[in-house]
Design a protein around this motif. Structure first.
Motif, mmCIF file in Angstrom:
data_model
loop_
_atom_site.group_PDB
_atom_site.id
_atom_site.type_symbol
_atom_site.label_atom_id
_atom_site.label_comp_id
_atom_site.label_asym_id
_atom_site.label_seq_id
_atom_site.Cartn_x
_atom_site.Cartn_y
_atom_site.Cartn_z
ATOM 1 N N GLN A 8 0.004 -16.269 40.082
ATOM 2 C CA GLN A 8 0.357 -16.730 38.741
ATOM 3 C C GLN A 8 0.081 -18.219 38.581
ATOM 4 O O GLN A 8 -0.415 -18.658 37.542
ATOM 5 C CB GLN A 8 1.830 -16.431 38.457
ATOM 6 N N SER A 20 -0.099 -7.970 30.136
ATOM 7 C CA SER A 20 1.072 -8.821 30.386
ATOM 8 C C SER A 20 0.775 -10.165 31.018
ATOM 9 O O SER A 20 1.678 -10.973 31.219
ATOM 10 C CB SER A 20 2.054 -8.074 31.304
ATOM 11 N N THR A 66 9.004 -19.768 26.632
ATOM 12 C CA THR A 66 9.751 -18.512 26.605
ATOM 13 C C THR A 66 8.844 -17.329 26.895
ATOM 14 O O THR A 66 9.192 -16.436 27.690
ATOM 15 C CB THR A 66 10.427 -18.328 25.227
ATOM 16 N N GLN A 83 7.965 -17.042 30.564
ATOM 17 C CA GLN A 83 9.005 -16.427 31.380
ATOM 18 C C GLN A 83 8.970 -14.905 31.256
ATOM 19 O O GLN A 83 9.186 -14.182 32.231
ATOM 20 C CB GLN A 83 10.381 -16.953 30.957
ATOM 21 N N LEU A 84 8.683 -14.410 30.055
ATOM 22 C CA LEU A 84 8.563 -12.970 29.853
ATOM 23 C C LEU A 84 7.392 -12.408 30.642
ATOM 24 O O LEU A 84 7.511 -11.366 31.307
ATOM 25 C CB LEU A 84 8.391 -12.673 28.359
ATOM 26 N N SER A 85 6.260 -13.097 30.613
ATOM 27 C CA SER A 85 5.083 -12.670 31.374
ATOM 28 C C SER A 85 5.378 -12.644 32.868
ATOM 29 O O SER A 85 4.994 -11.710 33.588
ATOM 30 C CB SER A 85 3.906 -13.603 31.077
ATOM 31 N N LEU A 86 6.068 -13.674 33.353
ATOM 32 C CA LEU A 86 6.433 -13.730 34.772
ATOM 33 C C LEU A 86 7.332 -12.559 35.174
ATOM 34 O O LEU A 86 7.179 -11.982 36.254
ATOM 35 C CB LEU A 86 7.144 -15.046 35.073
ATOM 36 N N SER A 87 8.265 -12.212 34.310
ATOM 37 C CA SER A 87 9.187 -11.122 34.636
ATOM 38 C C SER A 87 8.445 -9.795 34.744
ATOM 39 O O SER A 87 8.742 -8.972 35.609
ATOM 40 C CB SER A 87 10.302 -11.030 33.597
ATOM 41 N N VAL A 88 7.448 -9.583 33.877
ATOM 42 C CA VAL A 88 6.660 -8.352 33.945
ATOM 43 C C VAL A 88 5.820 -8.338 35.224
ATOM 44 O O VAL A 88 5.671 -7.304 35.871
ATOM 45 C CB VAL A 88 5.765 -8.211 32.705
ATOM 46 N N GLY A 107 6.633 -9.546 38.019
ATOM 47 C CA GLY A 107 7.531 -9.153 39.104
ATOM 48 C C GLY A 107 7.773 -7.664 39.138
ATOM 49 O O GLY A 107 7.831 -7.052 40.212
ATOM 50 N N VAL A 108 7.907 -7.049 37.969
ATOM 51 C CA VAL A 108 8.101 -5.598 37.898
ATOM 52 C C VAL A 108 6.869 -4.865 38.437
ATOM 53 O O VAL A 108 6.977 -3.912 39.215
ATOM 54 C CB VAL A 108 8.397 -5.168 36.439
ATOM 55 N N ALA A 134 7.093 -3.232 28.400
ATOM 56 C CA ALA A 134 7.290 -4.682 28.454
ATOM 57 C C ALA A 134 5.963 -5.418 28.313
ATOM 58 O O ALA A 134 5.878 -6.469 27.671
ATOM 59 C CB ALA A 134 7.978 -5.065 29.757
#
Length: 388
Positions: A81, A254, A296, A299-304, A306-307, A317
């Motif tokens: 990332q 994502s 913001t 952070q959403l992209s980073l969380s996806v 991780g999933v 997502a």
């Protein structure tokens, strides 16, 4: 002003990864100084530069999460990332390897045979093997379940007949994944679909250009006229194409390229606004609002990411990231146009504020279309919320 200003400088992932970020920045700054490339908006799709991709691979920055036994670096999603953010912020020409690195490699690791992994992954990690995507079709829009490309069983493999559109880089890439209907329509739209690895130079493949507003040739129509695909190039299991392709879309929709396509323009806009901050304080407020939204969304992209790294489904997502992120990219171009204090020059030199602005505006209609139209993706999110 360098793109290494607000907001990328506050996009910290982990202190342990800052040396990697600094290393990538130094490399990119060196490449820019020696004239290897000129920073541009939308460079992840339109900046096709095979020597540059190979130089990145030599640094270990292509195929970063591919295991070492297949020629990759075996590094983490967060490592990757950081590199992607810097490449996008710099407007680097990464289109050649982007799709192969972003979604082909993870799909091969998850669904590919050992033979397929051994054949393709080392070449992808070396920046020498380039893939395109064979999903969308004429009159189907973003409705992948309505594909009409047919795969018919023959001795030793399959014959594919149909047409794919909006196939980025098909005129340059060597291979693409093709979603096709491998069984008669049973009334269950998601059944009977399979994926195939198709050589774009094979007999029966015809590639025709679909040009952008700028006249650039990046998209294509690809016709398959009875193209033979050996059994060894079936991806995953016959009939499991729907589940495979939706997991692949999680990677496609994502990533940070759905937020940072216009970052070179945003950085140039920050410089312009700073220059006239005393006489246009409202513009400073506009920049603050854009920056906070970007952080913001990041952070959403980073969380996806991780999933996906955990091997879990993230198609819903990812659809949300793509919808919100690409609308943000369009808004950057529009706000820059409104805030610009000079007439737009369509012949402006690349790399200047006006050059970034013209390119960002001309490319912006496609941001919310490619990778699935945003209207359809909102339907995906709404249906998931209804089921929840």
């Amino acid at each position: 002003m360098s793109s290494r200003v607000l907001p990328i400088d506050v996009m910290r992932v982990s202190p342990d990864l800052e040396p990697l970020r600094s290393e990538v920045r130094a490399f990119l700054d060196s490449e820019i100084r020696r004239g290897a490339f000129t920073p541009q908006c939308d460079s992840w799709l339109t900046g096709w530069d095979e020597p540059f991709s190979r130089r990145l691979a030599e640094q270990g920055w292509v195929g970063m999460t591919i295991p070492r036994r297949y020629g990759g670096q075996g590094r983490t999603v967060l490592d990757r990332q950081v590199v992607l953010e810097e490449l996008l912020a710099a407007g680097a020409p990464v289109a050649a390897h982007w799709i192969a690195d972003r979604q082909t490699a993870p799909s091969l690791l998850r669904y590919g045979s050992e033979q397929q992994r051994a054949e393709f992954l080392p070449e992808i990690a070396a920046g020498r093997c380039y893939f395109a995507i064979g999903m969308s079709e004429p009159d189907s829009g973003s409705d992948l379940a309505s594909v009409r490309t047919r795969a018919v069983r023959v001795a030793g493999g399959w014959r594919l007949t149909g047409t794919k559109v909006w196939t980025s880089g098909a005129h340059r890439a060597q291979w693409f994944f093709v979603l096709a209907r491998s069984a008669p329509d049973s009334g269950e739209r998601h059944a009977g679909l399979s994926q195939f690895i198709v050589n774009l130079r094979a007999e029966g493949v015809t590639v025709r250009p679909i040009r952008l507003l700028t006249g650039e040739h990046e998209f294509n129509e690809v016709r398959l006229d009875g193209v033979f695909v050996p059994d060894r190039y079936v991806l995953g299991e016959i009939g499991s194409g729907w589940g495979q392709v939706t997991s692949e879309l999680g990677y496609e929709r994502s990533g940070p390229e759905r937020l940072l396509t216009t970052f070179p323009l945003l950085a140039a806009l920050v410089s312009e606004v700073r220059r006239r901050a005393d006489r246009d304080p409202a513009a400073v407020v506009e920049i603050g609002a854009l920056t906070s939204r970007l952080l913001t969304l990041r952070q959403l992209s980073l969380s996806v990411a991780g999933v996906l790294a955990a091997g879990k489904p993230a198609d819903v997502a990812a659809a949300l990231v793509k919808d919100l992120g690409t609308r943000f990219e369009q808004e950057v171009a529009e706000r820059a146009r409104i805030l610009a204090d000079e007439m737009l020059d369509p012949d402006a030199a690349p790399g200047t504020f006006t050059g970034h602005l013209v390119r960002g505006l001309l490319h912006s209609p496609g941001y919310t279309l490619r990778g699935g139209t945003n209207e359809v993706l909102r339907g995906v999110v709404a249906k998931a919320l209804e089921r929840a």
